[in-house]
Scaffold this motif. Sequence first.
Motif, PDB file in Angstrom:
ATOM      1  N   MET A  38       1.517   9.308   8.053  1.00  0.00           N
ATOM      2  CA  MET A  38       1.273   9.254   9.557  1.00  0.00           C
ATOM      3  C   MET A  38       1.963   8.135  10.287  1.00  0.00           C
ATOM      4  N   ASN A  39       2.402   8.675  11.430  1.00  0.00           N
ATOM      5  CA  ASN A  39       3.375   7.460  12.262  1.00  0.00           C
ATOM      6  C   ASN A  39       2.216   6.695  12.917  1.00  0.00           C
ATOM      7  N   PRO A  40       2.194   5.179  13.179  1.00  0.00           N
ATOM      8  CA  PRO A  40       1.259   4.415  13.634  1.00  0.00           C
ATOM      9  C   PRO A  40       1.541   4.313  15.309  1.00  0.00           C
ATOM     10  N   THR A  41       2.841   4.565  15.649  1.00  0.00           N
ATOM     11  CA  THR A  41       3.134   4.499  16.999  1.00  0.00           C
ATOM     12  C   THR A  41       2.699   5.912  17.809  1.00  0.00           C
ATOM     13  N   ALA A  42       1.888   6.020  18.630  1.00  0.00           N
ATOM     14  CA  ALA A  42       1.771   7.217  19.624  1.00  0.00           C
ATOM     15  C   ALA A  42       2.639   7.456  20.435  1.00  0.00           C
ATOM     16  N   ARG A  43       3.144   8.927  20.372  1.00  0.00           N
ATOM     17  CA  ARG A  43       4.289   9.339  21.013  1.00  0.00           C
ATOM     18  C   ARG A  43       3.586   9.957  22.573  1.00  0.00           C
ATOM     19  N   ILE A  44       4.120   9.689  23.645  1.00  0.00           N
ATOM     20  CA  ILE A  44       3.635  10.309  24.819  1.00  0.00           C
ATOM     21  C   ILE A  44       4.705  11.593  25.070  1.00  0.00           C
ATOM     22  N   SER A  45       4.192  12.681  25.476  1.00  0.00           N
ATOM     23  CA  SER A  45       4.807  14.080  25.429  1.00  0.00           C
ATOM     24  C   SER A  45       5.496  13.924  26.952  1.00  0.00           C
ATOM     25  N   THR A  46       6.381  15.009  27.036  1.00  0.00           N
ATOM     26  CA  THR A  46       6.777  15.080  28.211  1.00  0.00           C
ATOM     27  C   THR A  46       6.329  15.250  29.425  1.00  0.00           C
ATOM     28  N   ALA A  47       5.201  16.167  29.240  1.00  0.00           N
ATOM     29  CA  ALA A  47       4.209  16.560  30.232  1.00  0.00           C
ATOM     30  C   ALA A  47       3.507  15.480  30.639  1.00  0.00           C
ATOM     31  N   GLU A  48       2.958  14.367  29.855  1.00  0.00           N
ATOM     32  CA  GLU A  48       2.182  13.145  30.243  1.00  0.00           C
ATOM     33  C   GLU A  48       3.208  12.080  30.930  1.00  0.00           C
ATOM     34  N   ARG A  49       4.386  12.050  30.508  1.00  0.00           N
ATOM     35  CA  ARG A  49       5.360  11.266  31.068  1.00  0.00           C
ATOM     36  C   ARG A  49       5.600  11.786  32.430  1.00  0.00           C
ATOM     37  N   LEU A  50       5.651  13.073  32.999  1.00  0.00           N
ATOM     38  CA  LEU A  50       5.990  13.647  34.086  1.00  0.00           C
ATOM     39  C   LEU A  50       4.705  13.343  35.053  1.00  0.00           C
ATOM     40  N   GLY A  51       3.279  13.586  34.282  1.00  0.00           N
ATOM     41  CA  GLY A  51       2.309  13.253  35.110  1.00  0.00           C
ATOM     42  C   GLY A  51       1.962  11.800  35.409  1.00  0.00           C
ATOM     43  N   HIS A  52       2.654  10.898  34.635  1.00  0.00           N
ATOM     44  CA  HIS A  52       2.517   9.477  35.154  1.00  0.00           C
ATOM     45  C   HIS A  52       3.435   9.344  36.201  1.00  0.00           C
ATOM     46  N   ARG A  53       4.620   9.731  36.118  1.00  0.00           N
ATOM     47  CA  ARG A  53       5.643   9.872  37.116  1.00  0.00           C
ATOM     48  C   ARG A  53       5.012  10.273  38.611  1.00  0.00           C
ATOM     49  N   ILE A  54       4.497  11.504  38.434  1.00  0.00           N
ATOM     50  CA  ILE A  54       3.916  12.069  39.637  1.00  0.00           C
ATOM     51  C   ILE A  54       2.706  11.189  40.228  1.00  0.00           C
ATOM     52  N   GLY A  55       1.904  10.473  39.412  1.00  0.00           N
ATOM     53  CA  GLY A  55       1.064   9.598  39.757  1.00  0.00           C
ATOM     54  C   GLY A  55       1.440   8.587  40.485  1.00  0.00           C
ATOM     55  N   ARG A  56       2.321   7.666  40.000  1.00  0.00           N
ATOM     56  CA  ARG A  56       3.227   6.765  40.407  1.00  0.00           C
ATOM     57  C   ARG A  56       3.787   7.058  41.728  1.00  0.00           C
ATOM     58  N   GLY A  57       4.319   8.199  41.992  1.00  0.00           N
ATOM     59  CA  GLY A  57       5.046   8.561  43.260  1.00  0.00           C
ATOM     60  C   GLY A  57       3.823   8.652  44.192  1.00  0.00           C
ATOM     61  N   LEU A  58       2.686   9.273  43.778  1.00  0.00           N
ATOM     62  CA  LEU A  58       1.538   9.293  44.805  1.00  0.00           C
ATOM     63  C   LEU A  58       0.651   8.343  45.295  1.00  0.00           C
ATOM     64  N   ARG A  59       0.659   7.333  44.207  1.00  0.00           N
ATOM     65  CA  ARG A  59       0.167   5.702  44.519  1.00  0.00           C
ATOM     66  C   ARG A  59       1.277   5.278  45.630  1.00  0.00           C
ATOM     67  N   ALA A  60       2.389   5.288  45.361  1.00  0.00           N
ATOM     68  CA  ALA A  60       3.561   4.672  46.146  1.00  0.00           C
ATOM     69  C   ALA A  60       3.399   5.208  47.675  1.00  0.00           C
ATOM     70  N   TYR A  61       3.144   6.732  47.781  1.00  0.00           N
ATOM     71  CA  TYR A  61       2.870   7.368  49.046  1.00  0.00           C
ATOM     72  C   TYR A  61       2.015   6.965  49.690  1.00  0.00           C
ATOM     73  N   VAL A  62       0.752   6.644  49.084  1.00  0.00           N
ATOM     74  CA  VAL A  62      -0.625   6.118  49.432  1.00  0.00           C
ATOM     75  C   VAL A  62      -0.340   4.695  50.242  1.00  0.00           C
ATOM     76  N   ARG A  63       0.337   3.766  49.352  1.00  0.00           N
ATOM     77  CA  ARG A  63       0.628   2.489  49.843  1.00  0.00           C
ATOM     78  C   ARG A  63       1.593   2.517  51.144  1.00  0.00           C
ATOM     79  N   GLY A  64       2.397   3.407  50.797  1.00  0.00           N
ATOM     80  CA  GLY A  64       3.348   3.399  52.147  1.00  0.00           C
ATOM     81  C   GLY A  64       2.476   3.939  53.499  1.00  0.00           C
TER      82      GLY A  64
END
Length: 123
Positions: free
Chosen positions: A1-27
């Motif tokens: 078993m691999n000790p490092t957790a891997r982030i899926s592409t969908a989760e990475r995309l969700g993080h990017r969208i969340g960061r973009g939304l937070r940046a929009y609200v800050r703006g």
Amino acid sequence: MNPTARISTAERLGHRIGRGLRAYVRGERRVLTWLAPKRMPVPAATALLWIVKLTALGVLFYVAFWFALVLLAAGVAGWAMAQQQSAEDGFELQYPTIEELRATPGYDPNLYNDTSHEMYHDD
């Protein structure tokens, strides 16, 4: 078993969208705090931001409508071309034999490169 957790592409995309939304609200907050010292009431600034958002949404829907209409027209034209019965269906091009050509009035052996004909002239 691999000790490092891997982030899926969908989760990475969700993080990017969340960061973009937070940046929009800050703006938006930055715009509101910039308009407040300029003696614009907060409700009016909020209404102005909503007008800008709704205008952008309207432009997006307008472009999407015409894009969908063009795609629909192209699909209908393609379907109509597929349904069209050609006049050439069942038509077979038959080339006449040299004997049939020789029997036609005004036959010129030079036009057909008929070297076996007695009237053929090599220019």
